[in-house]
Write a protein that holds these residues in place. Sequence first.
Motif, PDB file in Angstrom:
ATOM      1  N   LYS A 167       0.803  -1.226   0.000  1.00  0.00           N
ATOM      2  CA  LYS A 167       0.000   0.000   0.000  1.00  0.00           C
ATOM      3  C   LYS A 167       0.834   1.274   0.000  1.00  0.00           C
ATOM      4  O   LYS A 167       0.465   2.265  -0.640  1.00  0.00           O
ATOM      5  CB  LYS A 167      -1.002   0.003   1.150  1.00  0.00           C
ATOM      6  CG  LYS A 167      -0.416   0.050   2.536  1.00  0.00           C
ATOM      7  CD  LYS A 167      -1.514  -0.034   3.573  1.00  0.00           C
ATOM      8  CE  LYS A 167      -0.945  -0.073   4.976  1.00  0.00           C
ATOM      9  NZ  LYS A 167      -2.037  -0.279   5.950  1.00  0.00           N
ATOM     10  N   LEU A 168       1.961   1.288   0.690  1.00  0.00           N
ATOM     11  CA  LEU A 168       2.799   2.489   0.702  1.00  0.00           C
ATOM     12  C   LEU A 168       3.372   2.757  -0.684  1.00  0.00           C
ATOM     13  O   LEU A 168       3.340   3.887  -1.182  1.00  0.00           O
ATOM     14  CB  LEU A 168       3.927   2.350   1.729  1.00  0.00           C
ATOM     15  CG  LEU A 168       4.858   3.553   1.853  1.00  0.00           C
ATOM     16  CD1 LEU A 168       4.078   4.804   2.253  1.00  0.00           C
ATOM     17  CD2 LEU A 168       5.959   3.262   2.862  1.00  0.00           C
ATOM     18  N   ALA A 169       3.880   1.704  -1.334  1.00  0.00           N
ATOM     19  CA  ALA A 169       4.442   1.873  -2.680  1.00  0.00           C
ATOM     20  C   ALA A 169       3.363   2.311  -3.663  1.00  0.00           C
ATOM     21  O   ALA A 169       3.600   3.196  -4.498  1.00  0.00           O
ATOM     22  CB  ALA A 169       5.072   0.563  -3.147  1.00  0.00           C
ATOM     23  N   VAL A 170       2.168   1.737  -3.547  1.00  0.00           N
ATOM     24  CA  VAL A 170       1.077   2.105  -4.451  1.00  0.00           C
ATOM     25  C   VAL A 170       0.700   3.568  -4.229  1.00  0.00           C
ATOM     26  O   VAL A 170       0.509   4.325  -5.195  1.00  0.00           O
ATOM     27  CB  VAL A 170      -0.142   1.183  -4.251  1.00  0.00           C
ATOM     28  CG1 VAL A 170      -1.338   1.667  -5.040  1.00  0.00           C
ATOM     29  CG2 VAL A 170       0.217  -0.248  -4.653  1.00  0.00           C
ATOM     30  N   LYS A 171       0.635   3.982  -2.987  1.00  0.00           N
ATOM     31  CA  LYS A 171       0.303   5.380  -2.680  1.00  0.00           C
ATOM     32  C   LYS A 171       1.320   6.327  -3.304  1.00  0.00           C
ATOM     33  O   LYS A 171       0.960   7.337  -3.915  1.00  0.00           O
ATOM     34  CB  LYS A 171       0.259   5.573  -1.159  1.00  0.00           C
ATOM     35  CG  LYS A 171      -0.042   6.975  -0.718  1.00  0.00           C
ATOM     36  CD  LYS A 171      -0.038   7.078   0.804  1.00  0.00           C
ATOM     37  CE  LYS A 171      -0.219   8.512   1.250  1.00  0.00           C
ATOM     38  NZ  LYS A 171      -0.132   8.622   2.712  1.00  0.00           N
ATOM     39  N   LYS A 172       2.579   6.008  -3.157  1.00  0.00           N
ATOM     40  CA  LYS A 172       3.650   6.860  -3.691  1.00  0.00           C
ATOM     41  C   LYS A 172       3.652   6.859  -5.226  1.00  0.00           C
ATOM     42  O   LYS A 172       3.901   7.881  -5.849  1.00  0.00           O
ATOM     43  CB  LYS A 172       5.027   6.433  -3.174  1.00  0.00           C
ATOM     44  CG  LYS A 172       5.180   6.549  -1.676  1.00  0.00           C
ATOM     45  CD  LYS A 172       5.136   7.987  -1.231  1.00  0.00           C
ATOM     46  CE  LYS A 172       5.347   8.088   0.270  1.00  0.00           C
ATOM     47  NZ  LYS A 172       5.219   9.432   0.771  1.00  0.00           N
ATOM     48  N   LEU A 173       3.376   5.708  -5.822  1.00  0.00           N
ATOM     49  CA  LEU A 173       3.398   5.590  -7.284  1.00  0.00           C
ATOM     50  C   LEU A 173       2.180   6.209  -7.944  1.00  0.00           C
ATOM     51  O   LEU A 173       2.236   6.637  -9.093  1.00  0.00           O
ATOM     52  CB  LEU A 173       3.526   4.124  -7.698  1.00  0.00           C
ATOM     53  CG  LEU A 173       4.885   3.490  -7.410  1.00  0.00           C
ATOM     54  CD1 LEU A 173       4.828   1.984  -7.607  1.00  0.00           C
ATOM     55  CD2 LEU A 173       5.939   4.093  -8.310  1.00  0.00           C
ATOM     56  N   LYS A 174       1.052   6.240  -7.225  1.00  0.00           N
ATOM     57  CA  LYS A 174      -0.135   6.840  -7.790  1.00  0.00           C
ATOM     58  C   LYS A 174      -0.071   8.357  -7.785  1.00  0.00           C
ATOM     59  O   LYS A 174      -0.798   9.018  -8.498  1.00  0.00           O
ATOM     60  CB  LYS A 174      -1.395   6.363  -7.032  1.00  0.00           C
ATOM     61  CG  LYS A 174      -1.790   4.943  -7.392  1.00  0.00           C
ATOM     62  CD  LYS A 174      -3.060   4.555  -6.729  1.00  0.00           C
ATOM     63  CE  LYS A 174      -4.227   5.131  -7.499  1.00  0.00           C
ATOM     64  NZ  LYS A 174      -5.510   4.736  -6.957  1.00  0.00           N
ATOM     65  N   GLY A 175       0.830   8.883  -6.977  1.00  0.00           N
ATOM     66  CA  GLY A 175       1.075  10.319  -6.936  1.00  0.00           C
ATOM     67  C   GLY A 175      -0.046  11.065  -6.405  1.00  0.00           C
ATOM     68  O   GLY A 175      -0.495  12.060  -6.492  1.00  0.00           O
TER      69      GLY A 175
END
Length: 109
Positions: A101-109
């Motif tokens: 979830k953290l990586a997805v949050k960061k990648l979704k911008g």
Amino acid sequence: MQLTINDKKVQLNFGVGFVRELDRFYGLSNQAGVNLGLGLTKAIPGLKSYDTSVLAEVIQCASEPSVTLADVDALIDNPKTDVEKLFDEVLKGLEKANAVKLAVKKLKG
């Protein structure tokens, strides 16, 4: 998240094992052949741009029990499948999974 693929119930698990599998699928390797990962980094933009091949590969990597890519392709190709809804559900599943979830949050911008 659960899907029915080829008349079988399949659970999608977006945990650490999923990340490793995605890294094997999409990961970058250096000159020594060491996998550097980055599978999730490459998959999220594909999901956001509604790339059905990326969707199929993400589903295959997350499936328990495992399924073939051909079976996932057949699910997506089926006119009865709401592909837009499937993209949304997979992205929501990724946003909730502790391992990603953290990586997805960061990648979704």
